[in-house]
Design a protein around this motif. Structure first.
Motif, PDB file in Angstrom:
ATOM      1  N   GLN A   1      -9.762   4.799  50.083  1.00 29.16           N
ATOM      2  CA  GLN A   1     -10.344   5.467  51.240  1.00 29.16           C
ATOM      3  C   GLN A   1     -11.819   5.766  50.979  1.00 29.16           C
TER       4      GLN A   1
ATOM      5  N   HIS B   1     -12.843  13.895  60.730  1.00 28.45           N
ATOM      6  CA  HIS B   1     -11.483  13.787  60.195  1.00 28.45           C
ATOM      7  C   HIS B   1     -10.524  13.291  61.287  1.00 28.45           C
ATOM      8  N   SER B   2     -10.638  13.844  62.482  1.00 22.35           N
ATOM      9  CA  SER B   2      -9.763  13.446  63.593  1.00 22.35           C
ATOM     10  C   SER B   2     -10.090  12.048  64.100  1.00 22.35           C
ATOM     11  N   ARG B   3     -11.387  11.769  64.239  1.00 21.20           N
ATOM     12  CA  ARG B   3     -11.816  10.475  64.785  1.00 21.20           C
ATOM     13  C   ARG B   3     -11.345   9.307  63.913  1.00 21.20           C
ATOM     14  N   PHE B   4     -11.367   9.506  62.606  1.00 18.22           N
ATOM     15  CA  PHE B   4     -10.986   8.436  61.684  1.00 18.22           C
ATOM     16  C   PHE B   4      -9.615   8.650  61.066  1.00 18.22           C
ATOM     17  N   ALA B   5      -8.769   9.440  61.716  1.00 18.42           N
ATOM     18  CA  ALA B   5      -7.453   9.791  61.160  1.00 18.42           C
ATOM     19  C   ALA B   5      -6.577   8.576  60.866  1.00 18.42           C
ATOM     20  N   ASP B   6      -6.747   7.519  61.637  1.00 19.91           N
ATOM     21  CA  ASP B   6      -5.922   6.325  61.421  1.00 19.91           C
ATOM     22  C   ASP B   6      -6.649   5.268  60.589  1.00 19.91           C
ATOM     23  N   GLN B   7      -7.759   5.644  59.983  1.00 16.67           N
ATOM     24  CA  GLN B   7      -8.570   4.752  59.158  1.00 16.67           C
ATOM     25  C   GLN B   7      -8.494   5.197  57.693  1.00 16.67           C
TER      26      GLN B   7
ATOM     27  N   GLU C   1     -11.407  10.012  54.530  1.00 23.30           N
ATOM     28  CA  GLU C   1     -11.028  11.413  54.422  1.00 23.30           C
ATOM     29  C   GLU C   1     -12.259  12.269  54.161  1.00 23.30           C
TER      30      GLU C   1
END
Length: 159
Positions: A25, A49-55, A58
């Motif tokens: 990550q 954190h929310s925008r890239f939660a599925d990426q 961290e």
């Protein structure tokens, strides 16, 4: 070669966490404080954190009380403040020192990898940010005035 994944830090709940758990990550590592003029950046950190939660990305928050004693609370108080006021759901760690003889080993390494203004290893204030790539190498160091949102494109390129 040392990478960010070679370090361990104590989580806000007191558990020792190997940063190897974030292997693969990209990371945004930030020294934070609850009573600072930049404290509002917690919202921007949570947005990233929310925008890239599925990426594979961290945000890691490291509270620090070395600048104007702006993080005086206990671990429980810090966690409650961050979650109550900013909805922080990214990993928070126990208070660390980022400068001086008791500097956390992670920060000793980060500041050696990316020096600040005029080659200084010293962290100047709260909310200094370090960005690592997915191989655990430091690729950027950003001053407290740099908002989390302004790093979105740079983070996206690493993913």
């Amino acid at each position: 070669m040392t990478t960010v994944y070679d370090f361990t830090a104590r989580a806000i709940d007191g558990a020792d966490i190997s940063l190897d758990r974030f292997r693969g990550q990209a990371l945004l590592i930030v020294n934070t404080a609850s009573r600072c003029g930049f404290t509002g950046q917690y919202s921007g950190l949570e947005d990233l954190h929310s925008r890239f939660a599925d990426q594979p990305f961290e945000v890691l928050g490291f509270p620090c009380n070395q600048f104007g004693a702006q993080e005086p609370g206990s671990a429980d108080e810090i966690e409650t403040f961050c979650t109550t006021h900013f909805g922080a759901s990214f990993p928070l760690f126990d208070k660390v020192e980022v400068n001086g003889p008791n500097r956390h080993p992670l920060y000793a390494w980060l500041t050696e990898q990316k020096k600040g203004f005029l080659g200084s290893r010293t962290i100047k204030w709260n909310f200094t940010k370090f960005l690592t790539d997915r191989e655990g190498r430091v690729v950027g160091r950003f001053a407290p005035q740099v908002t989390p949102g302004s790093l979105e494109a740079e983070i996206a390129r690493l993913l």
